[in-house]
Design an enzyme around this catalytic site. Structure first.
Site, PDB file in Angstrom:
ATOM      1  N   GLU A  90      26.352  43.597  26.263  1.00 21.31           N
ATOM      2  CA  GLU A  90      27.211  42.256  26.717  1.00 21.31           C
ATOM      3  C   GLU A  90      26.749  41.834  28.110  1.00 21.31           C
ATOM      4  O   GLU A  90      26.899  42.442  29.064  1.00 21.31           O
ATOM      5  CB  GLU A  90      28.749  42.743  26.529  1.00 21.31           C
ATOM      6  CG  GLU A  90      29.110  42.732  25.285  1.00 21.31           C
ATOM      7  CD  GLU A  90      30.624  43.524  25.155  1.00 21.31           C
ATOM      8  OE1 GLU A  90      31.396  42.980  25.742  1.00 21.31           O
ATOM      9  OE2 GLU A  90      30.652  44.511  24.599  1.00 21.31           O
ATOM     10  N   CYS A 331      35.090  44.410  29.188  1.00 23.84           N
ATOM     11  CA  CYS A 331      33.983  45.689  29.089  1.00 23.84           C
ATOM     12  C   CYS A 331      34.034  46.152  27.737  1.00 23.84           C
ATOM     13  O   CYS A 331      34.817  46.679  27.257  1.00 23.84           O
ATOM     14  CB  CYS A 331      34.438  46.805  30.014  1.00 23.84           C
ATOM     15  SG  CYS A 331      34.231  46.384  31.653  1.00 23.84           S
TER      16      CYS A 331
HETATM   17  N1  SAH Z   1      31.704  51.761  35.690  1.00 26.45           N
HETATM   18  C1  SAH Z   1      32.156  50.592  36.771  1.00 26.45           C
HETATM   19  C2  SAH Z   1      31.774  49.128  36.408  1.00 26.45           C
HETATM   20  C3  SAH Z   1      32.365  48.868  34.957  1.00 26.45           C
HETATM   21  S1  SAH Z   1      33.992  48.488  34.546  1.00 26.45           S
HETATM   22  C4  SAH Z   1      33.409  50.781  37.367  1.00 26.45           C
HETATM   23  O1  SAH Z   1      34.034  51.755  36.985  1.00 26.45           O
HETATM   24  O2  SAH Z   1      33.601  50.186  38.383  1.00 26.45           O
HETATM   25  C5  SAH Z   1      34.256  46.987  35.561  1.00 26.45           C
HETATM   26  C6  SAH Z   1      36.047  46.905  35.886  1.00 26.45           C
HETATM   27  O3  SAH Z   1      36.835  46.834  34.880  1.00 26.45           O
HETATM   28  C7  SAH Z   1      36.229  48.485  36.600  1.00 26.45           C
HETATM   29  O4  SAH Z   1      36.908  48.109  37.651  1.00 26.45           O
HETATM   30  C8  SAH Z   1      36.863  48.919  35.416  1.00 26.45           C
HETATM   31  O5  SAH Z   1      37.756  49.872  35.705  1.00 26.45           O
HETATM   32  C9  SAH Z   1      37.679  47.799  34.995  1.00 26.45           C
HETATM   33  N2  SAH Z   1      38.276  47.825  33.502  1.00 26.45           N
HETATM   34  C10 SAH Z   1      37.862  48.673  32.503  1.00 26.45           C
HETATM   35  N3  SAH Z   1      38.531  48.484  31.446  1.00 26.45           N
HETATM   36  C11 SAH Z   1      39.599  47.696  31.715  1.00 26.45           C
HETATM   37  C12 SAH Z   1      40.782  47.081  31.129  1.00 26.45           C
HETATM   38  N4  SAH Z   1      41.121  47.581  29.792  1.00 26.45           N
HETATM   39  N5  SAH Z   1      41.514  46.163  31.718  1.00 26.45           N
HETATM   40  C13 SAH Z   1      41.023  45.976  33.157  1.00 26.45           C
HETATM   41  N6  SAH Z   1      40.231  46.369  33.742  1.00 26.45           N
HETATM   42  C14 SAH Z   1      39.120  47.371  33.077  1.00 26.45           C
END
Ligand code: SAH
Length: 343
Positions: A90, A331
């Site tokens: 995505e 994500c």
């Molecule tokens: N692996 C990397 C980048 C991908 S996720 C990381 O962990 O930073 C991008 C952001 O979205 C990260 O801060 C992650 O923790 C957050 N994220 C993932 N699932 C989420 C959700 N359900 N609600 C809000 N933020 C979320």
């Protein structure tokens, strides 16, 4: 066959030299690739014999659009792309006042196991090639007709778990003969693979490092983020401090507000202490509810109280606007749905 879109102009020039071609051809080819040609035959300023030689030695990576969803609220566009091997990832294009931002995936799936995240549910399949990440940016730009000025590596996957390809992608997308997107317009988000922080700092890229902190103490953080186990918050903040000292670039803490898990005044105070120590910016994210996960977003009252404590402590804090909530724009949600035949 070599993946020509993963090659930097210098590398391309060296390969062309071996084929008896002048170095300036590299720039021409790189520019054609940036414009999105599908075949060497479209490179009309190259001779036919050269085009044929290129055709027999190099492949051109391209993505096929499987899905496109446009938010009725805010124009956010979510793409689902098919990769050359049939996997899908995505990409999201968000329209901000300061410019259009593309959020790209760095892996197919993820192995970090964060308890609130949809991307990690099926585990890691593979890391993306630099050319595939580059095409997420270029294909989104071409398809949407929107000029992209900012990139965030905040889609599916953990960028520091795909370090070499990500760094190569950054150099490709930053190149003046290509998309020419400045490093200061790029953010890389990590769950905290601290053993890579010094390597990244040593490259002195001037990008913004975002750290998905989500909890300021080991008990809470290890519970929701397995990547914290065996590393720990203290070591993470130390690594952040070294990164900041070495690069002069302030770190941004991402903090998803989860009801009853990480949103108490105690959490806010400890978070403020960490942020102040390294002059970090705090970006609070209202949690996106994921069907398979039990977590709920914090109540507006708890969010306000949390912000109030951080501000009182003098921390620079913002709350992320929720864009594209009607297009599964967080994500891994769209990829999962389509894979399960529910999209
Ligand atoms: N692996 C990397 C980048 C991908 S996720 C990381 O962990 O930073 C991008 C952001 O979205 C990260 O801060 C992650 O923790 C957050 N994220 C993932 N699932 C989420 C959700 N359900 N609600 C809000 N933020 C979320």
């Amino acid at each position: 066959m070599k993946d020509i879109k993963a090659m930097l102009p210098d590398e391309l020039a060296a390969a062309l030299k071996e084929m008896g071609e002048p170095a300036y051809r590299a720039k021409q080819i790189f520019q054609w690739l940036t414009r999105g040609v599908a075949s060497f035959d479209e490179m009309t300023n190259l001779s036919k014999p050269l085009r044929e030689k290129l055709q027999s030695s190099f492949s051109i990576t391209s993505l096929k659009m499987l899905r496109k969803q446009v938010s009725a609220h805010d124009g956010t566009i979510k793409y689902l792309w098919e990769l050359p091997d049939g996997n899908a990832v995505e990409t999201v294009v968000m329209r901000y006042h300061h410019g259009n931002t593309v959020c790209i995936s760095s892996q197919v799936g993820c192995r970090q196991g964060c308890a609130f995240c949809a991307s990690t549910i099926g585990g890691l399949i593979r890391g993306l090639e630099s050319s595939e990440m580059l095409e997420e940016v270029l294909s989104s730009e071409r398809e949407s007709g929107l000029k992209i000025s900012n990139i965030v590596l905040m889609g599916i996957g953990e960028p520091l778990d795909n370090f070499d390809s990500v760094v190569r992608f950054l150099r490709l997308v930053n190149h003046p003969d290509g998309a020419n997107i400045g490093m200061r317009h790029i953010s890389l988000s990590t769950c905290g693979l601290i053993e890579r922080f010094d390597d990244l700092a040593a490259l002195d890229l001037q990008l913004t490092l975002s750290v998905s902190l989500h909890a300021p103490d080991d008990e809470t953080r290890s519970r929701i983020m397995p990547a914290n186990r065996g590393r720990g918050v203290e070591a993470l903040i130390d690594a952040c401090e070294r990164y900041y000292r070495r690069t002069g670039r302030r770190i941004s803490f991402e903090y998803a507000m989860i009801d009853g898990v990480n949103d108490t005044p105690k959490h806010a105070k400890l978070l403020a202490r960490h942020a102040k120590r390294i002059s970090a910016h705090v970006n609070l994210i209202p949690l996106n509810h994921v069907e398979e996960r039990a977590f709920q977003p914090s109540t507006p009252e708890h969010l306000q109280q949390f912000i109030h404590i951080l501000e009182r402590e003098g921390v620079n804090v913002t709350v992320r606007r929720r864009l594209g909530s009607d297009v599964d724009a967080s994500c891994g949600q769209l990829r999962k749905k389509v894979a399960e035949g529910r999209g």
